[in-house]
Motif scaffolding. Structure first.
Motif, PDB file in Angstrom:
ATOM      1  N   LYS A 143     -66.480   0.084 -61.179  1.00 65.08           N
ATOM      2  CA  LYS A 143     -66.556   0.810 -62.455  1.00 65.08           C
ATOM      3  C   LYS A 143     -66.338  -0.104 -63.659  1.00 65.08           C
ATOM      4  O   LYS A 143     -66.030   0.363 -64.753  1.00 65.08           O
ATOM      5  CB  LYS A 143     -65.482   1.901 -62.501  1.00 65.08           C
ATOM      6  CG  LYS A 143     -65.595   2.950 -61.407  1.00 65.08           C
ATOM      7  CD  LYS A 143     -64.650   4.086 -61.671  1.00 65.08           C
ATOM      8  CE  LYS A 143     -63.496   4.060 -60.707  1.00 65.08           C
ATOM      9  NZ  LYS A 143     -62.528   5.127 -60.910  1.00 65.08           N
ATOM     10  N   ALA A 188     -64.135  -2.463 -66.012  1.00 70.50           N
ATOM     11  CA  ALA A 188     -62.687  -2.466 -66.249  1.00 70.50           C
ATOM     12  C   ALA A 188     -62.153  -1.037 -66.270  1.00 70.50           C
ATOM     13  O   ALA A 188     -62.927  -0.079 -66.391  1.00 70.50           O
ATOM     14  CB  ALA A 188     -62.405  -3.152 -67.569  1.00 70.50           C
ATOM     15  N   ASN A 192     -69.178   3.990 -75.602  1.00 72.60           N
ATOM     16  CA  ASN A 192     -67.707   3.962 -75.686  1.00 72.60           C
ATOM     17  C   ASN A 192     -67.070   4.854 -76.735  1.00 72.60           C
ATOM     18  O   ASN A 192     -65.844   4.957 -76.774  1.00 72.60           O
ATOM     19  CB  ASN A 192     -67.255   2.523 -75.979  1.00 72.60           C
ATOM     20  CG  ASN A 192     -67.622   1.591 -74.859  1.00 72.60           C
ATOM     21  OD1 ASN A 192     -66.952   1.554 -73.833  1.00 72.60           O
ATOM     22  ND2 ASN A 192     -68.709   0.849 -75.032  1.00 72.60           N
ATOM     23  N   SER A 200     -61.540   3.278 -75.076  1.00 72.78           N
ATOM     24  CA  SER A 200     -62.875   2.787 -74.694  1.00 72.78           C
ATOM     25  C   SER A 200     -62.863   2.030 -73.364  1.00 72.78           C
ATOM     26  O   SER A 200     -63.916   1.675 -72.851  1.00 72.78           O
ATOM     27  CB  SER A 200     -63.449   1.904 -75.793  1.00 72.78           C
ATOM     28  OG  SER A 200     -63.524   2.645 -76.986  1.00 72.78           O
ATOM     29  N   ARG A 201     -61.680   1.780 -72.818  1.00 69.09           N
ATOM     30  CA  ARG A 201     -61.582   1.109 -71.524  1.00 69.09           C
ATOM     31  C   ARG A 201     -61.264   2.087 -70.403  1.00 69.09           C
ATOM     32  O   ARG A 201     -61.038   1.686 -69.261  1.00 69.09           O
ATOM     33  CB  ARG A 201     -60.470   0.047 -71.561  1.00 69.09           C
ATOM     34  CG  ARG A 201     -60.806  -1.133 -72.437  1.00 69.09           C
ATOM     35  CD  ARG A 201     -62.063  -1.800 -71.965  1.00 69.09           C
ATOM     36  NE  ARG A 201     -62.195  -3.139 -72.491  1.00 69.09           N
ATOM     37  CZ  ARG A 201     -63.138  -3.984 -72.109  1.00 69.09           C
ATOM     38  NH1 ARG A 201     -64.032  -3.608 -71.222  1.00 69.09           N
ATOM     39  NH2 ARG A 201     -63.204  -5.177 -72.618  1.00 69.09           N
ATOM     40  N   ASN A 256     -61.952   4.960 -67.712  1.00 68.89           N
ATOM     41  CA  ASN A 256     -63.056   5.512 -66.931  1.00 68.89           C
ATOM     42  C   ASN A 256     -62.942   7.031 -66.834  1.00 68.89           C
ATOM     43  O   ASN A 256     -61.908   7.611 -67.174  1.00 68.89           O
ATOM     44  CB  ASN A 256     -63.100   4.845 -65.557  1.00 68.89           C
ATOM     45  CG  ASN A 256     -63.586   3.412 -65.677  1.00 68.89           C
ATOM     46  OD1 ASN A 256     -64.533   3.124 -66.415  1.00 68.89           O
ATOM     47  ND2 ASN A 256     -62.931   2.499 -64.979  1.00 68.89           N
ATOM     48  N   HIS A 257     -64.032   7.616 -66.325  1.00 72.77           N
ATOM     49  CA  HIS A 257     -64.128   9.078 -66.261  1.00 72.77           C
ATOM     50  C   HIS A 257     -63.702   9.619 -64.891  1.00 72.77           C
ATOM     51  O   HIS A 257     -63.930   8.991 -63.863  1.00 72.77           O
ATOM     52  CB  HIS A 257     -65.578   9.494 -66.527  1.00 72.77           C
ATOM     53  CG  HIS A 257     -65.870  10.894 -66.113  1.00 72.77           C
ATOM     54  ND1 HIS A 257     -65.719  11.970 -66.971  1.00 72.77           N
ATOM     55  CD2 HIS A 257     -66.272  11.411 -64.921  1.00 72.77           C
ATOM     56  CE1 HIS A 257     -66.037  13.082 -66.320  1.00 72.77           C
ATOM     57  NE2 HIS A 257     -66.378  12.777 -65.068  1.00 72.77           N
ATOM     58  N   TRP A 287     -73.903   8.188 -69.499  1.00 76.22           N
ATOM     59  CA  TRP A 287     -73.059   7.007 -69.249  1.00 76.22           C
ATOM     60  C   TRP A 287     -73.561   6.116 -68.110  1.00 76.22           C
ATOM     61  O   TRP A 287     -72.896   5.176 -67.723  1.00 76.22           O
ATOM     62  CB  TRP A 287     -71.602   7.423 -69.013  1.00 76.22           C
ATOM     63  CG  TRP A 287     -70.951   7.889 -70.277  1.00 76.22           C
ATOM     64  CD1 TRP A 287     -70.387   7.101 -71.240  1.00 76.22           C
ATOM     65  CD2 TRP A 287     -70.789   9.237 -70.732  1.00 76.22           C
ATOM     66  NE1 TRP A 287     -69.904   7.869 -72.267  1.00 76.22           N
ATOM     67  CE2 TRP A 287     -70.137   9.196 -71.981  1.00 76.22           C
ATOM     68  CE3 TRP A 287     -71.149  10.472 -70.215  1.00 76.22           C
ATOM     69  CZ2 TRP A 287     -69.829  10.329 -72.708  1.00 76.22           C
ATOM     70  CZ3 TRP A 287     -70.845  11.615 -70.942  1.00 76.22           C
ATOM     71  CH2 TRP A 287     -70.193  11.535 -72.172  1.00 76.22           C
ATOM     72  N   PHE A 340     -73.859   6.326 -64.817  1.00 75.13           N
ATOM     73  CA  PHE A 340     -73.243   6.118 -63.502  1.00 75.13           C
ATOM     74  C   PHE A 340     -73.268   7.380 -62.656  1.00 75.13           C
ATOM     75  O   PHE A 340     -73.422   8.494 -63.173  1.00 75.13           O
ATOM     76  CB  PHE A 340     -71.806   5.588 -63.632  1.00 75.13           C
ATOM     77  CG  PHE A 340     -70.827   6.573 -64.208  1.00 75.13           C
ATOM     78  CD1 PHE A 340     -70.096   7.420 -63.384  1.00 75.13           C
ATOM     79  CD2 PHE A 340     -70.622   6.664 -65.576  1.00 75.13           C
ATOM     80  CE1 PHE A 340     -69.187   8.323 -63.908  1.00 75.13           C
ATOM     81  CE2 PHE A 340     -69.710   7.565 -66.121  1.00 75.13           C
ATOM     82  CZ  PHE A 340     -68.997   8.397 -65.284  1.00 75.13           C
TER      83      PHE A 340
HETATM   84  C1  SAM Z   1     -66.086   3.963 -71.921  1.00 73.70           C
HETATM   85  S1  SAM Z   1     -66.613   2.796 -70.732  1.00 73.70           S
HETATM   86  C2  SAM Z   1     -65.212   2.753 -69.684  1.00 73.70           C
HETATM   87  C3  SAM Z   1     -64.683   1.361 -69.491  1.00 73.70           C
HETATM   88  C4  SAM Z   1     -65.598   0.447 -68.742  1.00 73.70           C
HETATM   89  N1  SAM Z   1     -65.442   0.638 -67.314  1.00 73.70           N
HETATM   90  C5  SAM Z   1     -65.384  -1.006 -69.104  1.00 73.70           C
HETATM   91  O1  SAM Z   1     -65.594  -1.852 -68.237  1.00 73.70           O
HETATM   92  O2  SAM Z   1     -65.063  -1.303 -70.254  1.00 73.70           O
HETATM   93  C6  SAM Z   1     -67.796   3.786 -69.906  1.00 73.70           C
HETATM   94  C7  SAM Z   1     -68.520   3.081 -68.791  1.00 73.70           C
HETATM   95  O3  SAM Z   1     -67.628   2.826 -67.699  1.00 73.70           O
HETATM   96  C8  SAM Z   1     -68.260   3.081 -66.445  1.00 73.70           C
HETATM   97  N2  SAM Z   1     -67.600   4.235 -65.797  1.00 73.70           N
HETATM   98  C9  SAM Z   1     -66.747   5.111 -66.365  1.00 73.70           C
HETATM   99  N3  SAM Z   1     -66.305   6.009 -65.478  1.00 73.70           N
HETATM  100  C10 SAM Z   1     -66.899   5.729 -64.308  1.00 73.70           C
HETATM  101  C11 SAM Z   1     -66.868   6.319 -63.007  1.00 73.70           C
HETATM  102  N4  SAM Z   1     -66.121   7.375 -62.735  1.00 73.70           N
HETATM  103  N5  SAM Z   1     -67.626   5.744 -62.032  1.00 73.70           N
HETATM  104  C12 SAM Z   1     -68.399   4.674 -62.289  1.00 73.70           C
HETATM  105  N6  SAM Z   1     -68.481   4.066 -63.511  1.00 73.70           N
HETATM  106  C13 SAM Z   1     -67.731   4.586 -64.507  1.00 73.70           C
HETATM  107  C14 SAM Z   1     -69.711   3.407 -66.766  1.00 73.70           C
HETATM  108  O4  SAM Z   1     -70.432   2.216 -66.711  1.00 73.70           O
HETATM  109  C15 SAM Z   1     -69.631   3.903 -68.198  1.00 73.70           C
HETATM  110  O5  SAM Z   1     -70.845   3.743 -68.899  1.00 73.70           O
END
Ligand code: SAM
Length: 364
Positions: free
Chosen positions: A19, A21, A116, A135-136, A138-139, A193, A195
């Motif tokens: 995912k 960070a 983000n 913004s870091r 995840n969902h 997003w 994913f």
């Molecule tokens: C707001 S950012 C979250 C932080 C991000 N993971 C980072 O590396 O900075 C949103 C992105 O994170 C990843 N992401 C967030 N939640 C996820 C999840 N449950 N499964 C897979 N990817 C996820 C997707 O690529 C998404 O577009």
């Protein structure tokens, strides 16, 4: 005063296998803890056109620019006509290779921003912002934190909505309508997003039970909407069962409360459901029940946001203002009761006097 910088960190940024960070708890975090309260790196006003993104991009300091550029980005497709508009807009300022790179920067910024950003204020009335920690995050369709832009303190806050164990990832929900079923959630998350969601709710071994609860919540929501808009001919919901009366709709809202809790949806949905329960209880003349539901709403609000909720005064949006209102109503009721008692007392005295007079007369 305790130095917050000296307190042990509650979480850290880690790189995950699938995912990118994410934020991970470094210690057990009790329900209701305020995990962060942060300022934005960048805010765009509501409805900022893509052709205006470069204006905001150019205003960023080198530090803002670096922090922003490090964030994740989805490769959203941009229509050729829109690309042309961006180019035309930037032509006034740039030419040749500088123009190409300004267009590329604008597109890059748009993609990072869309991936983000989070709405600020009611339905994004204050625009959308990029926040360093939010913004870091995840969902998850079954999140363990609640994030909100708190207008009273002017910060984006993140609160634990259940006890979180050290090592667990801090996950929020990117989707506002959290009662979406599996298919709809996957579609929305993929489109917006990029994913495929494999969160606790989507991979739950008791997946069917969760799905049924969400489907039931959708049906209840639709029936309630028809009842509350007082429009039984809403064709969109044709064939939808609808509550019969206010007592019935209260029981529907009570069922929503139960289902939200079972689904672990301890956020806006739950506090809004408590409010509706409180309002219907009041309408049905059950003052004590109305107050009990309002207190439950307040408890959820505090867990999700803390106590700084003065911005929710208008229209009694905040639970404490609703409770104040209920208090004033019960004060009014008490005054009316006292007036009624006084009046009844006077009437009783009058009647007693009359009866005594009559008795005296009949003795003569
Ligand atoms: C707001 S950012 C979250 C932080 C991000 N993971 C980072 O590396 O900075 C949103 C992105 O994170 C990843 N992401 C967030 N939640 C996820 C999840 N449950 N499964 C897979 N990817 C996820 C997707 O690529 C998404 O577009």
């Amino acid at each position: 005063m305790e130095d917050p910088a000296a307190a042990p960190a509650l979480f850290e940024l880690r790189i995950t296998a699938d995912k990118g960070a994410g934020l991970f708890a470094l210690q057990d975090i009790p329900r209701g803890t305020r995990i962060t309260a942060e300022d934005p790196i960048l805010v765009l006003p509501p409805d900022t056109a893509l052709t205006d993104y470069h204006l905001h991009f150019e205003r960023m300091t080198p530090d803002q620019h670096n922090r922003f550029s490090e964030l994740a980005s989805v490769d959203y497709t941009i229509k050729p006509t829109l690309m042309q508009s961006i180019r035309q807009r930037l032509q006034a300022k740039y030419s040749g290779s500088a123009l190409d790179s300004a267009v590329a920067d604008c597109v890059k910024m748009y993609r990072i921003f869309k991936t983000n950003s989070v709405d600020m204020g009611m339905s994004g009335s204050l625009g959308a912002g990029i926040f360093p920690l939010y913004s870091r995050m995840n969902h998850s369709c079954r999140r363990n934190v609640h994030n909100t832009y708190n207008e009273t303190i002017g910060k984006e806050t993140i609160h634990a909505i259940r006890d979180i164990k050290a090592g667990e990832e801090l996950v929020t929900s990117y989707i506002h309508s959290s009662v979406l079923t599996y298919e709809d959630r996957q579609e929305t998350l993929h489109k917006r997003w990029g994913f495929e969601c494999r969160c606790e709710a989507c991979e739950d071994p008791k997946f069917e039970e969760s799905e049924q609860r969400r489907q039931r919540l959708q049906r209840l929501g639709k029936g309630i909407a028809v009842y509350e808009r007082n429009d039984r001919f809403l064709t969109h919901f044709a064939g939808q069962p609808v509550p019969r009366d206010d007592a019935d709709v209260l029981s529907w809202w009570e069922e929503c409360v139960r289902l939200f809790k079972e689904e672990g949806m301890v956020g806006y949905n739950l506090s809004a459901a408590y409010r509706r329960c409180s309002q219907y209880a009041l309408k049905l003349g059950h003052g004590a029940k109305a107050l009990a539901y309002a207190r439950k709403e307040l408890e959820i609000e505090r867990v999700c946001m803390g106590d700084e909720t003065d911005h929710l005064k208008e229209g009694m949006e905040g639970a404490k203002f609703w409770i104040e209102h209920l208090g004033k109503l019960s004060e009014q009721d008490a005054v009316i009761d006292r007036m009624n008692q006084k009046r009844e007392g006077k009437e009783d005295k009058k009647a007693a006097k009359k009866a005594a007079k009559k008795a005296a007369k009949s003795k003569q």
